[in-house]
Design a protein around this motif. Structure first.
Motif, PDB file in Angstrom:
ATOM      1  N   ILE A   1       0.829  -1.212   0.000  1.00 20.30           N
ATOM      2  CA  ILE A   1       0.000   0.000   0.000  1.00 20.30           C
ATOM      3  C   ILE A   1       0.864   1.263   0.000  1.00 20.30           C
ATOM      4  CG2 ILE A   1      -1.632   1.364   1.374  1.00 20.30           C
ATOM      5  CD1 ILE A   1      -3.046  -0.865  -0.039  1.00 20.30           C
ATOM      6  N   ASP A   2       1.910   1.298   0.836  1.00 21.50           N
ATOM      7  CA  ASP A   2       2.766   2.492   0.910  1.00 21.50           C
ATOM      8  C   ASP A   2       3.466   2.765  -0.416  1.00 21.50           C
ATOM      9  OD1 ASP A   2       2.066   3.041   3.517  1.00 21.50           O
ATOM     10  OD2 ASP A   2       3.770   1.959   4.376  1.00 21.50           O
ATOM     11  N   GLU A   3       3.918   1.713  -1.073  1.00 22.10           N
ATOM     12  CA  GLU A   3       4.572   1.858  -2.373  1.00 22.10           C
ATOM     13  C   GLU A   3       3.566   2.367  -3.414  1.00 22.10           C
ATOM     14  OE1 GLU A   3       7.129  -0.893  -5.506  1.00 22.10           O
ATOM     15  OE2 GLU A   3       6.385  -1.784  -3.653  1.00 22.10           O
ATOM     16  N   THR A   4       2.345   1.859  -3.345  1.00 26.03           N
ATOM     17  CA  THR A   4       1.290   2.293  -4.259  1.00 26.03           C
ATOM     18  C   THR A   4       0.934   3.753  -4.020  1.00 26.03           C
ATOM     19  OG1 THR A   4       0.403   0.051  -4.331  1.00 26.03           O
ATOM     20  CG2 THR A   4      -1.061   1.822  -5.050  1.00 26.03           C
ATOM     21  N   LYS A   5       0.830   4.149  -2.754  1.00 27.21           N
ATOM     22  CA  LYS A   5       0.534   5.551  -2.440  1.00 27.21           C
ATOM     23  C   LYS A   5       1.596   6.472  -3.031  1.00 27.21           C
ATOM     24  CE  LYS A   5      -1.991   5.006   1.907  1.00 27.21           C
ATOM     25  NZ  LYS A   5      -1.940   5.243   3.356  1.00 27.21           N
ATOM     26  N   ASP A   6       2.871   6.080  -2.903  1.00 25.77           N
ATOM     27  CA  ASP A   6       3.959   6.892  -3.452  1.00 25.77           C
ATOM     28  C   ASP A   6       3.858   6.991  -4.969  1.00 25.77           C
ATOM     29  OD1 ASP A   6       4.988   7.307  -0.919  1.00 25.77           O
ATOM     30  OD2 ASP A   6       6.510   5.725  -1.088  1.00 25.77           O
ATOM     31  N   GLU A   7       3.542   5.881  -5.616  1.00 24.60           N
ATOM     32  CA  GLU A   7       3.418   5.868  -7.073  1.00 24.60           C
ATOM     33  C   GLU A   7       2.258   6.752  -7.537  1.00 24.60           C
ATOM     34  OE1 GLU A   7       2.377   2.272  -9.812  1.00 24.60           O
ATOM     35  OE2 GLU A   7       4.514   2.164  -9.305  1.00 24.60           O
ATOM     36  N   ILE A   8       1.144   6.685  -6.835  1.00 22.89           N
ATOM     37  CA  ILE A   8      -0.011   7.513  -7.179  1.00 22.89           C
ATOM     38  C   ILE A   8       0.308   8.983  -6.906  1.00 22.89           C
ATOM     39  CG2 ILE A   8      -2.402   8.059  -6.556  1.00 22.89           C
ATOM     40  CD1 ILE A   8      -2.805   4.996  -6.165  1.00 22.89           C
ATOM     41  N   ARG A   9       1.017   9.265  -5.833  1.00 15.44           N
ATOM     42  CA  ARG A   9       1.420  10.641  -5.520  1.00 15.44           C
ATOM     43  C   ARG A   9       2.283  11.206  -6.644  1.00 15.44           C
ATOM     44  NH1 ARG A   9       3.724   9.728  -0.792  1.00 15.44           N
ATOM     45  NH2 ARG A   9       1.700   9.592   0.209  1.00 15.44           N
ATOM     46  N   GLU A  10       3.218  10.402  -7.157  1.00 17.87           N
ATOM     47  CA  GLU A  10       4.054  10.833  -8.278  1.00 17.87           C
ATOM     48  C   GLU A  10       3.206  11.092  -9.520  1.00 17.87           C
ATOM     49  OE1 GLU A  10       7.319   8.210  -9.166  1.00 17.87           O
ATOM     50  OE2 GLU A  10       7.893   8.117  -7.048  1.00 17.87           O
ATOM     51  N   TRP A  11       2.241  10.214  -9.763  1.00 22.80           N
ATOM     52  CA  TRP A  11       1.352  10.362 -10.915  1.00 22.80           C
ATOM     53  C   TRP A  11       0.539  11.653 -10.795  1.00 22.80           C
ATOM     54  CZ3 TRP A  11      -4.196   9.405 -11.222  1.00 22.80           C
ATOM     55  CH2 TRP A  11      -4.681   9.367 -12.516  1.00 22.80           C
ATOM     56  N   LEU A  12       0.074  11.953  -9.597  1.00 19.77           N
ATOM     57  CA  LEU A  12      -0.707  13.172  -9.378  1.00 19.77           C
ATOM     58  C   LEU A  12       0.152  14.430  -9.503  1.00 19.77           C
ATOM     59  CD1 LEU A  12      -2.932  12.072  -6.349  1.00 19.77           C
ATOM     60  CD2 LEU A  12      -3.697  12.541  -8.684  1.00 19.77           C
ATOM     61  N   ALA A  13       1.465  14.300  -9.355  1.00 20.36           N
ATOM     62  CA  ALA A  13       2.348  15.457  -9.471  1.00 20.36           C
ATOM     63  C   ALA A  13       2.442  15.958 -10.907  1.00 20.36           C
ATOM     64  CB  ALA A  13       3.742  15.114  -8.949  1.00 20.36           C
ATOM     65  N   GLY A  14       2.009  15.141 -11.860  1.00 17.01           N
ATOM     66  CA  GLY A  14       2.041  15.552 -13.260  1.00 17.01           C
ATOM     67  C   GLY A  14       0.934  16.540 -13.583  1.00 17.01           C
ATOM     68  N   GLU A  15       0.952  16.996 -14.814  1.00 21.78           N
ATOM     69  CA  GLU A  15      -0.055  17.942 -15.290  1.00 21.78           C
ATOM     70  C   GLU A  15      -1.373  17.220 -15.549  1.00 21.78           C
ATOM     71  OE1 GLU A  15      -0.034  21.356 -15.983  1.00 21.78           O
ATOM     72  OE2 GLU A  15       1.766  21.273 -14.782  1.00 21.78           O
ATOM     73  N   ILE A  16      -2.457  17.950 -15.408  1.00 27.76           N
ATOM     74  CA  ILE A  16      -3.773  17.428 -15.769  1.00 27.76           C
ATOM     75  C   ILE A  16      -3.803  17.320 -17.281  1.00 27.76           C
ATOM     76  CG2 ILE A  16      -6.252  17.844 -15.739  1.00 27.76           C
ATOM     77  CD1 ILE A  16      -5.800  19.656 -13.329  1.00 27.76           C
ATOM     78  N   PRO A  17      -4.160  16.172 -17.820  1.00 26.80           N
ATOM     79  CA  PRO A  17      -4.250  16.069 -19.280  1.00 26.80           C
ATOM     80  C   PRO A  17      -5.199  17.136 -19.828  1.00 26.80           C
ATOM     81  CG  PRO A  17      -4.415  13.907 -18.275  1.00 26.80           C
ATOM     82  CD  PRO A  17      -4.458  14.908 -17.159  1.00 26.80           C
ATOM     83  N   SER A  18      -4.793  17.774 -20.920  1.00 25.06           N
ATOM     84  CA  SER A  18      -5.561  18.901 -21.448  1.00 25.06           C
ATOM     85  C   SER A  18      -6.962  18.504 -21.894  1.00 25.06           C
ATOM     86  CB  SER A  18      -4.821  19.558 -22.605  1.00 25.06           C
ATOM     87  OG  SER A  18      -4.626  18.633 -23.643  1.00 25.06           O
ATOM     88  N   ASP A  19      -7.170  17.243 -22.234  1.00 27.70           N
ATOM     89  CA  ASP A  19      -8.507  16.836 -22.652  1.00 27.70           C
ATOM     90  C   ASP A  19      -9.421  16.537 -21.465  1.00 27.70           C
ATOM     91  OD1 ASP A  19      -6.989  14.619 -22.009  1.00 27.70           O
ATOM     92  OD2 ASP A  19      -8.006  13.309 -23.426  1.00 27.70           O
TER      93      ASP A  19
END
Length: 112
Positions: A51-69
């Motif tokens: 779970i902790d590893e998954t939370k970190d991965e999702i946190r990194e994913w959320l750090a990206g830009e919102i897709p323009s579409d």
């Protein structure tokens, strides 16, 4: 981006989620319906991560830009345009409408 963007536009993120986590299934994502805890648990299950590893991965994913579409509003669009300026040639204006998608200085080839 923040989770609220994902939650409020949940179905629009399915493609981005499956791209990031290919083991994810859209029918399972529909059942999650934007619930962050359920999403973390689901991604941990399909990837076999803790779970902790998954939370970190999702946190990194959320750090990206919102897709323009996904989100279309003037503030986000202008921010995206400004970010895209690094791909615009020197002397060109990133706000210009280049309907021809080409170099304005090129002479069209007449096929000779």
């Amino acid at each position: 981006m923040k989770w609220v963007h994902v939650r409020d536009n949940w179905p629009a993120f399915f493609e981005a989620i499956v791209e990031k986590w290919p083991a994810a299934d859209e029918s399972d994502l529909e059942e999650i319906d934007g619930d962050q805890r359920a999403f973390i648990t689901y991604i941990a299950e399909v990837t076999g991560q803790e779970i902790d590893e998954t939370k970190d991965e999702i946190r990194e994913w959320l750090a990206g830009e919102i897709p323009s579409d996904i989100v279309m509003d003037p503030i986000h669009d202008n921010h995206s345009i400004n970010l895209s300026a690094k791909y615009v040639g020197e002397g060109e204006d990133e706000y210009d409408d280049d309907a021809r998608f080409g170099d304005d200085d090129e002479v069209p080839d007449d096929g000779d």
